[in-house]
Design a protein around this motif. Structure first.
Motif, PDB file in Angstrom:
ATOM      1  N   THR A 292     -57.372  29.962  60.817  1.00  0.00           N
ATOM      2  CA  THR A 292     -58.216  29.381  59.785  1.00  0.00           C
ATOM      3  C   THR A 292     -59.681  29.603  60.163  1.00  0.00           C
ATOM      4  OG1 THR A 292     -58.344  27.222  60.902  1.00  0.00           O
ATOM      5  CG2 THR A 292     -56.504  27.582  59.381  1.00  0.00           C
ATOM      6  N   GLU A 293     -60.557  29.062  59.333  1.00  0.00           N
ATOM      7  CA  GLU A 293     -61.971  29.079  59.681  1.00  0.00           C
ATOM      8  C   GLU A 293     -62.197  28.311  60.989  1.00  0.00           C
ATOM      9  OE1 GLU A 293     -64.919  30.192  58.382  1.00  0.00           O
ATOM     10  OE2 GLU A 293     -63.818  31.462  56.970  1.00  0.00           O
ATOM     11  N   VAL A 294     -63.194  28.723  61.734  1.00  0.00           N
ATOM     12  CA  VAL A 294     -63.550  28.027  62.975  1.00  0.00           C
ATOM     13  C   VAL A 294     -64.061  26.626  62.638  1.00  0.00           C
ATOM     14  CG1 VAL A 294     -65.098  28.042  64.962  1.00  0.00           C
ATOM     15  CG2 VAL A 294     -64.114  30.174  64.134  1.00  0.00           C
ATOM     16  N   TYR A 295     -63.552  25.627  63.303  1.00  0.00           N
ATOM     17  CA  TYR A 295     -64.009  24.266  63.044  1.00  0.00           C
ATOM     18  C   TYR A 295     -64.753  23.650  64.237  1.00  0.00           C
ATOM     19  CZ  TYR A 295     -60.700  21.608  65.909  1.00  0.00           C
ATOM     20  OH  TYR A 295     -60.019  21.053  66.955  1.00  0.00           O
ATOM     21  N   ASN A 296     -64.701  24.335  65.383  1.00  0.00           N
ATOM     22  CA  ASN A 296     -65.375  23.762  66.548  1.00  0.00           C
ATOM     23  C   ASN A 296     -65.608  24.868  67.584  1.00  0.00           C
ATOM     24  OD1 ASN A 296     -66.538  21.884  68.203  1.00  0.00           O
ATOM     25  ND2 ASN A 296     -64.635  20.907  68.841  1.00  0.00           N
ATOM     26  N   ILE A 297     -66.483  24.584  68.537  1.00  0.00           N
ATOM     27  CA  ILE A 297     -66.743  25.488  69.659  1.00  0.00           C
ATOM     28  C   ILE A 297     -66.276  24.796  70.936  1.00  0.00           C
ATOM     29  CG2 ILE A 297     -68.470  26.794  70.948  1.00  0.00           C
ATOM     30  CD1 ILE A 297     -68.136  27.797  68.143  1.00  0.00           C
ATOM     31  N   GLY A 298     -65.449  25.481  71.697  1.00  0.00           N
ATOM     32  CA  GLY A 298     -64.962  24.922  72.953  1.00  0.00           C
ATOM     33  C   GLY A 298     -65.612  25.597  74.144  1.00  0.00           C
ATOM     34  N   TYR A 299     -65.703  24.864  75.246  1.00  0.00           N
ATOM     35  CA  TYR A 299     -66.309  25.399  76.471  1.00  0.00           C
ATOM     36  C   TYR A 299     -65.330  25.212  77.621  1.00  0.00           C
ATOM     37  CZ  TYR A 299     -70.645  25.385  73.795  1.00  0.00           C
ATOM     38  OH  TYR A 299     -71.600  25.612  72.834  1.00  0.00           O
ATOM     39  N   GLU A 300     -65.189  26.259  78.425  1.00  0.00           N
ATOM     40  CA  GLU A 300     -64.280  26.242  79.562  1.00  0.00           C
ATOM     41  C   GLU A 300     -65.069  26.047  80.856  1.00  0.00           C
ATOM     42  OE1 GLU A 300     -60.716  26.740  79.391  1.00  0.00           O
ATOM     43  OE2 GLU A 300     -61.261  26.209  77.338  1.00  0.00           O
ATOM     44  N   THR A 301     -64.592  25.151  81.698  1.00  0.00           N
ATOM     45  CA  THR A 301     -65.259  24.916  82.980  1.00  0.00           C
ATOM     46  C   THR A 301     -64.230  24.381  83.978  1.00  0.00           C
ATOM     47  OG1 THR A 301     -67.155  23.830  84.034  1.00  0.00           O
ATOM     48  CG2 THR A 301     -65.993  22.570  82.359  1.00  0.00           C
ATOM     49  N   PHE A 302     -64.703  23.842  85.096  1.00  0.00           N
ATOM     50  CA  PHE A 302     -63.804  23.392  86.178  1.00  0.00           C
ATOM     51  C   PHE A 302     -64.087  21.941  86.543  1.00  0.00           C
ATOM     52  CE2 PHE A 302     -63.481  27.921  86.720  1.00  0.00           C
ATOM     53  CZ  PHE A 302     -62.196  28.126  87.209  1.00  0.00           C
ATOM     54  N   LEU A 303     -63.025  21.259  86.917  1.00  0.00           N
ATOM     55  CA  LEU A 303     -63.116  19.928  87.517  1.00  0.00           C
ATOM     56  C   LEU A 303     -62.719  20.073  88.978  1.00  0.00           C
ATOM     57  CD1 LEU A 303     -63.755  17.016  86.482  1.00  0.00           C
ATOM     58  CD2 LEU A 303     -61.293  16.625  86.416  1.00  0.00           C
ATOM     59  N   VAL A 304     -63.577  19.620  89.886  1.00  0.00           N
ATOM     60  CA  VAL A 304     -63.340  19.799  91.324  1.00  0.00           C
ATOM     61  C   VAL A 304     -63.327  18.433  92.001  1.00  0.00           C
ATOM     62  CG1 VAL A 304     -64.433  22.067  91.326  1.00  0.00           C
ATOM     63  CG2 VAL A 304     -65.812  20.042  91.812  1.00  0.00           C
ATOM     64  N   PRO A 305     -62.749  18.337  93.199  1.00  0.00           N
ATOM     65  CA  PRO A 305     -62.800  17.058  93.936  1.00  0.00           C
ATOM     66  C   PRO A 305     -64.249  16.707  94.265  1.00  0.00           C
ATOM     67  CG  PRO A 305     -61.156  18.529  94.865  1.00  0.00           C
ATOM     68  CD  PRO A 305     -61.945  19.342  93.896  1.00  0.00           C
ATOM     69  N   ALA A 306     -64.583  15.453  94.126  1.00  0.00           N
ATOM     70  CA  ALA A 306     -65.936  15.004  94.472  1.00  0.00           C
ATOM     71  C   ALA A 306     -66.112  15.035  95.983  1.00  0.00           C
ATOM     72  CB  ALA A 306     -66.176  13.588  93.944  1.00  0.00           C
ATOM     73  N   THR A 307     -67.290  15.396  96.407  1.00  0.00           N
ATOM     74  CA  THR A 307     -67.575  15.397  97.846  1.00  0.00           C
ATOM     75  C   THR A 307     -67.575  13.964  98.366  1.00  0.00           C
ATOM     76  OG1 THR A 307     -69.928  15.436  97.274  1.00  0.00           O
ATOM     77  CG2 THR A 307     -68.890  17.530  97.813  1.00  0.00           C
TER      78      THR A 307
END
Length: 615
Positions: A292-307
């Motif tokens: 379908t038509e684009v309804y949103n923009i997604g972003y890919e990233t990482f979740l890492v353990p907190a120091t």
């Protein structure tokens, strides 16, 4: 030699035409159909041009000529003779869309004409103007099954009947009365939309886009959007869950022998009509499904353990950087030496002041400087050297600044956790020893084909995993980083790793891999696409997409990595562990020195006795 098109166009003479009121309404209906949501630059008119036999044929010729005359004022018109279509070939340099109007008195020819036109042109809308029976019209619509095909029947009594194919495998009929307004009746035809069709929608658990509760209830951003679309487009639906180990799905096999899994497979096998759940538009999937038509923009990233924070006793050292510590120690050594040397020089030049000049004693100089740095401002009264007086003034001023800075840093580090720098860039992530986990091989294949070296390196490091929840559980071990959509990472951080009094347990890196278009999936060349495209565009323009996203976000617990307690902060034993460590070291050191002194005194006492015995 002229082509069939040129030959036919030359026969159209610009003579005045007497058009009846019925023909005017027919032309108006055709024009309304072609103008609705159309940006095509030309119209193709297909007609049996030649010697007219009978009154109906003459009337049809007049109608065709008048339609061409009116439409040529706004866009170009291509007139094709039915008999010329058999040997017709059109070289299309670019896929420009065309609207088509067929004037025919024989239903058998319409299907053949339609196929020939479709093989030579990129057809947008097709209108058939005829005088078929209702049964013949329905047979034609079921044979072609195209939502953009309209059959306009001219009836006795100046009424018009407009038939069209609906996506619920039914035909739609709109009667345009002679006394009614054409635009009003056409609006009724457009408002029919999906006519209550029941759709099967494939989905998956991918919060917050789609959240599946323990009791099976499905909610989230995209189900809320789908509910709005159902109200607007007049359809009902049921959700069908894909396997949690397949999620969006992958493609296996080679040309002609492909197999699919997940949402992709359900659409490719036509088991469902639609798929929702954070589905990205990809050229890899495009040959097998539509979007379908684009309804949103997604972003890919990482979740890492907190120091993890440093031990509180290290606050004794981290108040200053190592260069500051070295400069402070060097300054103290220089001050001790200078005080001692100046005092001794003054004593030698004036022997009477030796007893009163306390800085002539090296140990006193050392204790004095250490006392200043420890904020114990006990100043000697007898300073006979002017040089020492001036030197001490500037030293005390410098010591004040150093001690104030140290105490401020010490208090800060004792009350708030002090942690090493977090991973915030993709380069830092690549350089780290963390295992990079991703669901499936879709993103990995995209990154491996990237033109950027860093993205290719990330693609090489990614480890495909097929258990989304298990990926996030592995974060707790501190040895893994999880890749996913930004909203999904924020949701999982808030639900699985909420911030505690000790600080955040996970960390979201600031740099994103890439943006991606989010849409709903459809079967390849699905007739639902134009309806959903219009519906989604309407929701975007009205702000309802953002509204659903915001309203659902308000119901969720937000992950705040900087969350602080509102309670009063008191110095705990943990906060002051550095002071007690120093005190313990001092006590142990003093006891050892005291024991050594006692031992030395005992040895001295024993020596005179031994000497007397030998005497």
């Amino acid at each position: 030699m002229l082509s069939p098109i040129h030959t036919v166009l030359l026969l159209i003479l610009p003579i005045p035409l007497a058009v009846s009121r019925d023909d005017q309404r027919t032309i108006q209906v055709i024009s309304e159909l072609l103008m609705i949501d159309s940006k095509c630059p030309a119209t193709i008119v297909v007609h049996q041009f030649g010697p007219s036999i009978g009154e109906e044929a003459v009337e049809e010729d007049v109608l065709v000529n008048k339609f061409i005359e009116i439409n040529q004022q706004s866009n170009s018109v291509i007139l094709l003779e039915i008999s010329s279509l058999k040997n017709f070939s059109w070289n299309i340099s670019e896929p420009l869309c065309q609207n088509v109007v067929i004037f025919s008195r024989q239903i058998e020819k319409v299907i053949s004409i339609y196929r020939q036109i479709k093989s030579n042109f990129y057809v947008n809308k097709l209108v058939v103007v005829a005088k078929f029976s209702a049964e013949e019209t329905r047979r034609l619509l079921f044979a072609i099954q195209n939502e953009k095909l309209f059959v306009l029947l001219e009836k006795i009594g100046r009424d018009l009947e407009l038939y069209s194919w609906a996506v619920n495998n039914q035909t739609s009929l709109t009667t345009i009365r002679s006394h009614s307004k054409v635009s009003t009746e056409m609006g009724k035809n457009q408002s029919v939309k999906l006519l209550g069709r029941h759709l099967l929608i494939a989905t998956l658990s991918y919060p917050p886009s789609v959240v599946i509760d323990v009791d099976g209830r499905i909610r989230g951003i995209e189900p809320s959007v789908m509910e709005s679309l159902a109200d607007h487009l007049h359809f009902t639906y049921d959700f069908v869950q894909t396997s949690p180990n397949e999620m969006w799905g992958e493609i296996f096999g080679s040309e002609g022998h492909f197999s699919f899994t997940g949402l992709l497979g359900m659409l490719a096998r036509k088991e469902v009509d639609l798929a929702v759940g954070g589905l990205y538009i990809s050229s890899i999937r495009a040959p097998f499904i539509s979007y379908t038509e684009v309804y949103n923009i997604g972003y890919e990233t990482f979740l890492v353990p907190a120091t993890q924070p440093y031990a509180k006793w290290t606050a004794l050292f981290y108040s200053f950087t190592w260069p500051t510590w070295m400069a402070t120690i060097a300054s103290a050594v220089v001050v001790v030496i200078m005080l001692y040397l100046v005092a001794n020089y003054s004593s030698q030049s004036s022997p009477s002041t030796t007893r009163n000049n306390v800085f002539a004693d090296f140990q006193f100089c050392c204790l004095y400087v250490i006392g200043n740095l420890s904020n114990m401002q006990v100043q000697p009264q007898n300073i006979t050297s002017n040089a020492n007086r001036m030197f001490i003034i500037w030293w005390l001023f410098g010591a004040l600044i150093l001690t104030t800075g140290y105490r401020s840093g010490l208090i800060s580090y004792m009350t708030f956790p002090f942690t090493p720098p977090s991973i915030d860039t993709l380069q830092q992530l690549v350089d780290s020893s963390l295992k990079k986990l991703v669901f499936g091989g879709f993103l990995k294949s995209i990154l491996l084909n990237s033109t950027k070296e860093l993205e290719r390196k990330i693609g090489e490091d990614l480890i495909p995993n097929y258990n989304l929840t298990g990926m996030f559980v592995s974060l707790g071990s501190g040895s893994s980083a999880v890749q996913s959509n930004l909203n999904n990472l924020l949701y999982m951080a808030a639900t699985m790793y909420p911030t505690t009094a000790a600080g955040p347990r996970v960390h979201l890196i600031k740099e994103n891999i890439m943006p991606a278009w989010v849409a709903f999936g459809l079967q390849k060349n699905s007739q639902l696409k134009p309806h959903f495209d219009k519906g989604i565009q309407r929701l975007i323009e009205s702000g309802l997409i953002d509204h659903h996203t915001t309203m659902f976000a308000k119901k969720l617990g937000k992950w705040n990595p900087k969350k602080a307690s509102n309670d009063l902060i008191s110095f705990s034993l943990d906060s002051l562990q550095g002071a007690f460590y120093l005190l313990g070291i001092g006590v142990v050191g003093s006891i050892l020195i005291f024991a050594i002194e006692i031992s030395l005194k005992s040895v001295k006492r024993l020596r005179p006795k031994k000497d007397k015995l030998f005497c």
